[in-house]
Scaffold this active site. Structure first.
Site, PDB file in Angstrom:
ATOM      1  N   ILE A  64      39.067  44.914  56.220  1.00  0.00           N
ATOM      2  CA  ILE A  64      40.025  46.041  56.061  1.00  0.00           C
ATOM      3  C   ILE A  64      39.356  47.378  56.379  1.00  0.00           C
ATOM      4  O   ILE A  64      38.287  47.743  55.817  1.00  0.00           O
ATOM      5  CB  ILE A  64      40.736  45.883  54.866  1.00  0.00           C
ATOM      6  CG1 ILE A  64      41.373  44.719  54.499  1.00  0.00           C
ATOM      7  CG2 ILE A  64      41.775  47.234  54.565  1.00  0.00           C
ATOM      8  CD1 ILE A  64      41.426  44.359  53.001  1.00  0.00           C
ATOM      9  N   CYS A  65      39.901  48.179  57.085  1.00  0.00           N
ATOM     10  CA  CYS A  65      39.550  49.719  57.380  1.00  0.00           C
ATOM     11  C   CYS A  65      41.037  50.470  57.334  1.00  0.00           C
ATOM     12  O   CYS A  65      42.059  49.807  56.945  1.00  0.00           O
ATOM     13  CB  CYS A  65      38.590  50.107  58.254  1.00  0.00           C
ATOM     14  SG  CYS A  65      39.761  49.826  59.876  1.00  0.00           S
ATOM     15  N   ARG A  66      41.143  51.842  57.872  1.00  0.00           N
ATOM     16  CA  ARG A  66      42.246  52.705  57.756  1.00  0.00           C
ATOM     17  C   ARG A  66      43.160  52.094  58.847  1.00  0.00           C
ATOM     18  O   ARG A  66      44.420  52.140  58.657  1.00  0.00           O
ATOM     19  CB  ARG A  66      41.888  53.994  57.984  1.00  0.00           C
ATOM     20  CG  ARG A  66      43.044  54.954  57.836  1.00  0.00           C
ATOM     21  CD  ARG A  66      42.793  56.271  58.167  1.00  0.00           C
ATOM     22  NE  ARG A  66      42.264  56.612  59.545  1.00  0.00           N
ATOM     23  CZ  ARG A  66      43.139  56.857  60.559  1.00  0.00           C
ATOM     24  NH1 ARG A  66      44.522  56.860  60.195  1.00  0.00           N
ATOM     25  NH2 ARG A  66      42.899  56.959  61.481  1.00  0.00           N
ATOM     26  N   LEU A  92      45.083  49.803  56.746  1.00  0.00           N
ATOM     27  CA  LEU A  92      45.584  49.957  55.605  1.00  0.00           C
ATOM     28  C   LEU A  92      46.932  50.932  55.873  1.00  0.00           C
ATOM     29  O   LEU A  92      47.767  50.830  55.307  1.00  0.00           O
ATOM     30  CB  LEU A  92      44.925  50.653  54.728  1.00  0.00           C
ATOM     31  CG  LEU A  92      44.268  50.031  53.635  1.00  0.00           C
ATOM     32  CD1 LEU A  92      43.123  50.717  52.612  1.00  0.00           C
ATOM     33  CD2 LEU A  92      44.984  49.073  52.778  1.00  0.00           C
TER      34      LEU A  92
END
Length: 100
Positions: A64-66, A92
């Site tokens: 997961i990242c932005r 996210l």
């Protein structure tokens, strides 16, 4: 290298079903502190290659990242190390939209 993806909706369903997956958040410290998916393990992208041994190689990981770009790179690196990884599509940003 082709990276496998998972949508936020698919991940949400898997978590709801109680599936045991590692949630690996590769954002920077300040981003992680500002908010993350509950239960996420945090290794900033710049540390992934030094710290990947902290992950269980027998357990699938959702990275997961932005927005999904840094996590895609982490997926490539971890795949080369033999990990079974999925990139959270849209990161996210998209995850948070599904939580409203």
């Amino acid at each position: 290298m082709q990276v496998k993806n998972i949508t936020p909706e698919e991940l949400q369903q898997r978590l709801k079903n109680g599936e045991d997956v590692t949630l690996l958040d590769v954002r920077e410290d300040h981003e992680f502190r500002a908010g993350h998916i509950e239960g996420s393990f945090h290794i900033p992208l710049g540390q992934v290659l030094q710290r990947y041994r902290e992950l269980n190689p027998d357990k699938e990981a959702v990275v997961i990242c932005r927005s999904g770009n840094r996590s895609r790179l982490a997926c490539e690196w971890l795949s080369e190390k033999g990990f079974d990884v999925l990139n959270l599509e849209g990161g996210l940003i998209r995850w948070n939209k599904t939580q409203q």
